[in-house]
Motif scaffolding. Structure first.
Motif, PDB file in Angstrom:
ATOM      1  N   GLU A 134     -89.322   4.554 -21.457  1.00  0.00           N
ATOM      2  CA  GLU A 134     -88.270   3.938 -22.261  1.00  0.00           C
ATOM      3  C   GLU A 134     -87.279   4.963 -22.788  1.00  0.00           C
ATOM      4  O   GLU A 134     -86.084   4.672 -22.906  1.00  0.00           O
ATOM      5  CB  GLU A 134     -88.898   3.168 -23.426  1.00  0.00           C
ATOM      6  CG  GLU A 134     -87.887   2.395 -24.243  1.00  0.00           C
ATOM      7  CD  GLU A 134     -88.546   1.438 -25.223  1.00  0.00           C
ATOM      8  OE1 GLU A 134     -87.965   1.228 -26.299  1.00  0.00           O
ATOM      9  OE2 GLU A 134     -89.626   0.907 -24.911  1.00  0.00           O
ATOM     10  N   SER A 135     -87.731   6.177 -23.078  1.00  0.00           N
ATOM     11  CA  SER A 135     -86.815   7.194 -23.594  1.00  0.00           C
ATOM     12  C   SER A 135     -85.759   7.570 -22.555  1.00  0.00           C
ATOM     13  O   SER A 135     -84.623   7.914 -22.900  1.00  0.00           O
ATOM     14  CB  SER A 135     -87.595   8.435 -24.024  1.00  0.00           C
ATOM     15  OG  SER A 135     -88.277   9.007 -22.922  1.00  0.00           O
ATOM     16  N   VAL A 136     -86.124   7.516 -21.277  1.00  0.00           N
ATOM     17  CA  VAL A 136     -85.162   7.772 -20.209  1.00  0.00           C
ATOM     18  C   VAL A 136     -84.211   6.592 -20.071  1.00  0.00           C
ATOM     19  O   VAL A 136     -82.988   6.754 -20.021  1.00  0.00           O
ATOM     20  CB  VAL A 136     -85.890   8.022 -18.873  1.00  0.00           C
ATOM     21  CG1 VAL A 136     -84.879   8.205 -17.742  1.00  0.00           C
ATOM     22  CG2 VAL A 136     -86.794   9.244 -18.974  1.00  0.00           C
ATOM     23  N   ILE A 137     -84.767   5.387 -20.019  1.00  0.00           N
ATOM     24  CA  ILE A 137     -83.966   4.181 -19.860  1.00  0.00           C
ATOM     25  C   ILE A 137     -82.958   4.045 -21.001  1.00  0.00           C
ATOM     26  O   ILE A 137     -81.838   3.565 -20.816  1.00  0.00           O
ATOM     27  CB  ILE A 137     -84.868   2.928 -19.809  1.00  0.00           C
ATOM     28  CG1 ILE A 137     -85.943   3.080 -18.732  1.00  0.00           C
ATOM     29  CG2 ILE A 137     -84.040   1.679 -19.564  1.00  0.00           C
ATOM     30  CD1 ILE A 137     -85.409   3.250 -17.349  1.00  0.00           C
ATOM     31  N   ALA A 138     -83.352   4.474 -22.198  1.00  0.00           N
ATOM     32  CA  ALA A 138     -82.492   4.316 -23.374  1.00  0.00           C
ATOM     33  C   ALA A 138     -81.156   5.024 -23.219  1.00  0.00           C
ATOM     34  O   ALA A 138     -80.152   4.601 -23.801  1.00  0.00           O
ATOM     35  CB  ALA A 138     -83.210   4.831 -24.614  1.00  0.00           C
ATOM     36  N   THR A 139     -81.098   6.090 -22.434  1.00  0.00           N
ATOM     37  CA  THR A 139     -79.840   6.820 -22.270  1.00  0.00           C
ATOM     38  C   THR A 139     -78.821   6.029 -21.451  1.00  0.00           C
ATOM     39  O   THR A 139     -77.669   6.437 -21.346  1.00  0.00           O
ATOM     40  CB  THR A 139     -80.082   8.190 -21.612  1.00  0.00           C
ATOM     41  OG1 THR A 139     -80.594   8.011 -20.292  1.00  0.00           O
ATOM     42  CG2 THR A 139     -81.074   9.006 -22.435  1.00  0.00           C
ATOM     43  N   TYR A 140     -79.251   4.898 -20.875  1.00  0.00           N
ATOM     44  CA  TYR A 140     -78.352   4.039 -20.105  1.00  0.00           C
ATOM     45  C   TYR A 140     -77.976   2.770 -20.880  1.00  0.00           C
ATOM     46  O   TYR A 140     -77.322   1.885 -20.340  1.00  0.00           O
ATOM     47  CB  TYR A 140     -79.013   3.655 -18.771  1.00  0.00           C
ATOM     48  CG  TYR A 140     -79.246   4.851 -17.878  1.00  0.00           C
ATOM     49  CD1 TYR A 140     -78.370   5.150 -16.843  1.00  0.00           C
ATOM     50  CD2 TYR A 140     -80.325   5.713 -18.093  1.00  0.00           C
ATOM     51  CE1 TYR A 140     -78.554   6.261 -16.044  1.00  0.00           C
ATOM     52  CE2 TYR A 140     -80.514   6.827 -17.297  1.00  0.00           C
ATOM     53  CZ  TYR A 140     -79.630   7.096 -16.282  1.00  0.00           C
ATOM     54  OH  TYR A 140     -79.814   8.202 -15.489  1.00  0.00           O
TER      55      TYR A 140
END
Length: 417
Positions: A134-140
């Motif tokens: 989720e921390s990666v996805i959040a940047t999008y």
């Protein structure tokens, strides 16, 4: 970090894929991709979502904007199809050309997350892995990219021009055609001239200083990401071709967790003709030049504290750029770039025309045996004549590029202020 219910989306999407997977791209968009984007805070039924746009001749199913500034590219394949490596690299090229630094390429089952523009990072995830990352996805997400684009810059103009360029070309061409008698006879010329104008305008507004790798130390790497069931393929079933950097640009980009590493192949480093290379060097930039100095003397000779950028194009569009703090340095960088892309077969000694100055030779001498004025050694055992003023060096760049079968545009301090 933005708050969104990624777990609920994954659960619903997994049930759908297992029970009744979408059979077409349109169904994939409606049932899987749009709910994913809505989960990230994007509104796909609003003016801020531009569907089916073309950027750098690359079709994108969605361009998501923040206050009219393009923030995220989204490309989609049908859930029944694998992600295509050729298209993945075309998306990367569109990012490098436009400056848009986030893109998602998905078929609803597999997700290729791209971050950066001239220096690109990527992360490949399967649907079941989204929640754990989720921390990666959040940047999008809309919230994260909205915050990133909160301060207006000239680069935002470049993003808008890149996305709107086809429509602007058509509109201006139509206006020109209507403005003159028998304008339809000249419509193709109007369109070509308008497209070149918009291309140069876009380059002018692009921010070369941001996210620019060092041309002497950074290398590009192929997008060779593969999922456990070869979700990304190309026509030959080999790893995707093209070029991106494997170095992470900053902490806000995709981060590889240990538990997803098995789903990603390490990038292979190489140079490719279709790559969008780095826009310029990281440290060699500053001020410009003027045609005359305080005494009225000509000052068109290259300085060592400027920004001399050369962007290269093939028949498809922009394929890369180089730059340096001096015109002579940019000439050398351009020659090295071109030796990898068609110039290597030139017969030496070579001059732009029969009566011109020898530009390339296998020794630091001219065709008549006299020494070059300012020869610089190149990586393939050749020597390049770099003497001359800025106009002569720019002409030499263009001649070398034409000899390689490409087209060059010089910007920055090549142009008199």
């Amino acid at each position: 970090m933005p708050s969104f219910d990624l777990g609920s989306f994954v659960a619903r999407a997994a049930t759908l894929v297992d029970s009744s997977p979408p059979a077409t791209k349109q169904e994939t968009r409606r049932w899987l991709v749009e709910p994913f984007l809505e989960t990230l805070g994007w509104t796909v039924r609003a003016d801020s979502c531009l569907p089916d746009r073309v950027v750098d001749e690359t079709h994108l199913e969605y361009v998501l904007t923040v206050e009219s500034v393009p923030a995220l590219f989204v490309a989609v394949e049908s859930a029944t199809e694998s992600l295509d490596g050729t298209r993945a690299n075309a998306i990367q090229s569109a990012m490098a050309w436009s400056g848009v630094d986030r893109a998602i390429y998905t078929n609803g089952r597999d997700y290729l997350l791209l971050a950066g523009s001239s220096e690109l990072d990527y992360c490949a995830l399967e649907l079941a892995e989204l929640e754990a990352n989720e921390s990666v996805i959040a940047t999008y997400s809309r919230a994260a990219l909205g915050q990133q684009l909160g301060r207006h810059t000239r680069a935002h103009v470049a993003r808008q021009l890149a996305v709107e360029r086809p429509a602007l070309t058509d509109e201006i061409t139509d206006r020109l055609t209507d403005a003159v008698a028998q304008g339809e006879v000249y419509a193709d010329e109007f369109a070509s001239a308008t497209d070149r104008f918009l291309e140069q305008l876009l380059v002018t507004f692009a921010e070369y200083e941001s996210s620019r790798p060092n041309a002497d130390t950074d290398t590009a790497a192929d997008v060779s990401v593969q999922f456990s069931e070869s979700a990304i393929t190309d026509d030959s079933q080999s790893p995707p071709s093209g070029s991106v950097s494997s170095a992470r640009s900053d902490s806000s980009g995709p981060e590889q967790d240990d538990d997803v590493a098995s789903g990603d192949a390490e990038p292979e480093t190489r140079t490719d003709e279709n790559a969008a290379d780095t826009d310029a060097t990281d440290s060699d930039h500053a001020t410009g030049h003027s045609d005359t100095d305080a005494t009225g003397a000509d000052s068109t000779a290259a300085t060592d504290d400027g920004e001399y950028v050369v962007r290269f194009f093939n028949e498809r569009g922009s394929i890369g750029a180089v730059g340096h703090s001096s015109a002579a340095g940019a000439l050398v960088e351009a020659a090295e770039y071109l030796l990898e892309r068609g110039l290597a077969g030139v017969e030496v000694p070579w001059a732009p025309d029969d009566d011109g100055t020898t530009v390339l030779n296998d020794a630091p001498v001219r065709a008549d045996g006299s020494p070059m004025d300012d020869p610089k050694p190149l990586s393939r055992g050749l020597y390049l004549e770099t003497a001359g003023d800025i106009d002569e060096q720019a002409a030499r760049v263009e001649a070398l590029t034409e000899r390689a079968g490409l087209r060059a545009m010089v910007t920055g301090d090549w142009e008199p202020k």
